[in-house]
Design an enzyme around this catalytic site. Structure first.
Site, PDB file in Angstrom:
ATOM      1  N   LYS A 131       6.497  -1.979   1.861  1.00 59.30           N
ATOM      2  CA  LYS A 131       5.315  -1.387   2.512  1.00 59.30           C
ATOM      3  C   LYS A 131       4.135  -2.346   2.388  1.00 59.30           C
ATOM      4  O   LYS A 131       3.187  -2.127   1.620  1.00 59.30           O
ATOM      5  CB  LYS A 131       5.007  -0.006   1.919  1.00 59.30           C
ATOM      6  CG  LYS A 131       4.173   0.855   2.859  1.00 59.30           C
ATOM      7  CD  LYS A 131       4.260   2.309   2.533  1.00 59.30           C
ATOM      8  CE  LYS A 131       3.280   3.161   3.322  1.00 59.30           C
ATOM      9  NZ  LYS A 131       3.379   3.062   4.768  1.00 59.30           N
ATOM     10  N   TYR A 171       0.831  -1.199   0.000  1.00 61.99           N
ATOM     11  CA  TYR A 171       0.000   0.000   0.000  1.00 61.99           C
ATOM     12  C   TYR A 171       0.864   1.248   0.000  1.00 61.99           C
ATOM     13  O   TYR A 171       2.075   1.176   0.230  1.00 61.99           O
ATOM     14  CB  TYR A 171      -0.956  -0.006   1.202  1.00 61.99           C
ATOM     15  CG  TYR A 171      -0.308   0.321   2.542  1.00 61.99           C
ATOM     16  CD1 TYR A 171       0.527  -0.600   3.181  1.00 61.99           C
ATOM     17  CD2 TYR A 171      -0.516   1.549   3.163  1.00 61.99           C
ATOM     18  CE1 TYR A 171       1.119  -0.304   4.396  1.00 61.99           C
ATOM     19  CE2 TYR A 171       0.078   1.849   4.383  1.00 61.99           C
ATOM     20  CZ  TYR A 171       0.888   0.922   4.996  1.00 61.99           C
ATOM     21  OH  TYR A 171       1.482   1.223   6.203  1.00 61.99           O
ATOM     22  N   GLU A 198      11.991   2.361  14.206  1.00 66.66           N
ATOM     23  CA  GLU A 198      11.051   3.362  13.681  1.00 66.66           C
ATOM     24  C   GLU A 198       9.745   3.258  14.449  1.00 66.66           C
ATOM     25  O   GLU A 198       9.607   2.439  15.351  1.00 66.66           O
ATOM     26  CB  GLU A 198      10.826   3.157  12.185  1.00 66.66           C
ATOM     27  CG  GLU A 198      10.181   1.823  11.851  1.00 66.66           C
ATOM     28  CD  GLU A 198       9.908   1.631  10.359  1.00 66.66           C
ATOM     29  OE1 GLU A 198       9.781   2.630   9.622  1.00 66.66           O
ATOM     30  OE2 GLU A 198       9.805   0.470   9.952  1.00 66.66           O
ATOM     31  N   LEU A 236      11.272   1.243   7.110  1.00 62.37           N
ATOM     32  CA  LEU A 236      10.736   1.650   5.818  1.00 62.37           C
ATOM     33  C   LEU A 236      11.410   2.962   5.421  1.00 62.37           C
ATOM     34  O   LEU A 236      11.548   3.863   6.254  1.00 62.37           O
ATOM     35  CB  LEU A 236       9.220   1.873   5.945  1.00 62.37           C
ATOM     36  CG  LEU A 236       8.528   2.305   4.655  1.00 62.37           C
ATOM     37  CD1 LEU A 236       8.391   1.128   3.692  1.00 62.37           C
ATOM     38  CD2 LEU A 236       7.167   2.905   4.944  1.00 62.37           C
TER      39      LEU A 236
HETATM   40  N1  PDD Z   1       2.789   4.930   7.366  1.00 68.13           N
HETATM   41  N2  PDD Z   1       7.460   3.617   8.827  1.00 68.13           N
HETATM   42  C1  PDD Z   1       6.302   2.932   8.852  1.00 68.13           C
HETATM   43  C2  PDD Z   1       6.267   1.600   9.537  1.00 68.13           C
HETATM   44  C3  PDD Z   1       5.156   3.475   8.244  1.00 68.13           C
HETATM   45  O1  PDD Z   1       4.018   2.781   8.258  1.00 68.13           O
HETATM   46  C4  PDD Z   1       5.225   4.748   7.630  1.00 68.13           C
HETATM   47  C5  PDD Z   1       4.041   5.378   6.961  1.00 68.13           C
HETATM   48  C6  PDD Z   1       6.461   5.425   7.643  1.00 68.13           C
HETATM   49  C7  PDD Z   1       6.632   6.767   6.998  1.00 68.13           C
HETATM   50  O2  PDD Z   1       6.573   6.681   5.587  1.00 68.13           O
HETATM   51  P1  PDD Z   1       6.053   7.905   4.706  1.00 68.13           P
HETATM   52  O3  PDD Z   1       6.869   9.076   5.095  1.00 68.13           O
HETATM   53  O4  PDD Z   1       6.306   7.460   3.321  1.00 68.13           O
HETATM   54  O5  PDD Z   1       4.601   8.110   5.019  1.00 68.13           O
HETATM   55  C8  PDD Z   1       7.557   4.825   8.236  1.00 68.13           C
HETATM   56  C9  PDD Z   1       1.581   5.417   6.708  1.00 68.13           C
HETATM   57  C10 PDD Z   1       1.372   6.876   6.843  1.00 68.13           C
HETATM   58  C11 PDD Z   1       0.416   4.589   7.194  1.00 68.13           C
HETATM   59  O6  PDD Z   1       0.605   3.387   7.347  1.00 68.13           O
HETATM   60  O7  PDD Z   1      -0.676   5.110   7.393  1.00 68.13           O
END
Ligand code: PDD
Length: 287
Positions: free
Chosen positions: A149, A33, A182, A207
């Site tokens: 992801k 996703y 993270e 990620l």
């Molecule tokens: N989550 N690490 C994890 C485990 C995440 O699920 C996310 C983002 C990030 C940050 O990635 P980005 O900057 O590309 O949003 C880091 C999204 C927002 C979610 O699952 O809703």
């Protein structure tokens, strides 16, 4: 105004939107996703998000559900039909629908694609940033490929629920060496007493957040130095500032970790300046 979702080629009422019970996403979390921020009528960093989607798909040998070139058109259309100017667009691709079997479905089985969009309240986000958020730490218990992801997010669900029950808004995973990996749905950062931004290298164990990547550009613009290295929970507690980053939070100050204040327990000024400069630096695609 009813919400609209895109499901496998059709725009349908969100309330009735459904996938088949034998969709691989439902059966095996066999899918990936992306979440993109929508701000001031623009989809933020869409090319970077689609680039990462392509990587996630290829790591799992899942085919694009439509060509990459068509994705922006579909995303824009879902945002437009839902009248979202501030909020997010969510997309999910799974290995498709097939009789339940661990092995990949027969060649030619189409991947499934769902796209939704949702409004957010910018005032609520601003209020949260002004107050800062509280973090708890939890042992890292996820699989080795969190660079993908994937929609398999059960450890993240449990960690974030635990945070909520502790009066916090995010959980940081901590590896066996006591180092922060993270957040449950965000990347983790600290700022040292010398004003250096520190975040874990994205090669392994986290990620590679798109917001994280764009914050490198923001930091360069503001003349801030970034060090990619591991940091411990103790170092984070003693840092000048701490924050998280994600598409839905941008740079969000962390004011407490496991109940202990970070610095003076108030949002840090560097974090707030990163947050403020973010939109100007990010890539903006008209929605
Ligand atoms: N989550 N690490 C994890 C485990 C995440 O699920 C996310 C983002 C990030 C940050 O990635 P980005 O900057 O590309 O949003 C880091 C999204 C927002 C979610 O699952 O809703």
């Amino acid at each position: 105004m009813p919400r609209i979702a895109y499901v496998n080629g059709r725009y349908v009422a969100h309330a009735d939107a459904a996938v088949h019970i034998e969709d691989r996403g439902y059966q095996f979390a066999d899918g990936v996703y992306e979440v993109c921020e929508v701000a001031r009528g623009f989809i933020v960093d869409m090319p970077r998000h689609l680039g990462r989607l392509g990587r996630s798909l290829s790591e799992l040998s899942i085919a694009w559900p439509v060509s990459r070139g068509v994705m922006p058109l579909l995303m824009r259309e879902v945002v437009r039909r839902n009248h979202v100017t501030t909020g997010l667009v969510y997309l999910q691709v799974t290995r498709g629908v097939a009789s339940r079997d661990f092995l990949f479905p027969p060649a030619g089985t189409p991947s499934s694609l769902v796209i939704t969009a949702r409004k957010a309240d910018p005032a609520a986000q601003a209020k949260r940033a002004a107050a800062g958020i509280r973090i708890i730490t939890v042992p890292e218990n996820r699989w080795d490929r969190v660079d993908i992801k994937s929609v398999g997010l059960l450890p993240n669900v449990l960690a974030k629920q635990k945070a909520k029950e502790a009066g916090a808004q995010e959980a940081w995973f901590v590896d066996a060496d006591g180092m922060v990996t993270e957040g449950g749905s965000s990347n983790a950062w600290i700022i040292t007493m010398d004003g250096v931004l520190v975040t874990r290298p994205a090669e392994h164990g986290i990620l590679r957040g798109i917001t994280r990547t764009t914050l490198f550009d923001v930091a360069a613009k503001l003349g801030l130095r970034i060090e990619e290295r591991h940091f411990s929970v103790a170092e984070a507690k003693a840092a000048r500032e701490a924050f998280i980053s994600s598409a839905t939070t941008i740079a969000m100050p962390v004011v407490a970790i496991d109940g202990d204040p970070v610095a003076n327990g108030h949002p840090g000024s560097v974090t707030l300046s990163l947050r403020q400069a973010f939109f100007d630096v990010a890539e903006k695609s008209p929605a």
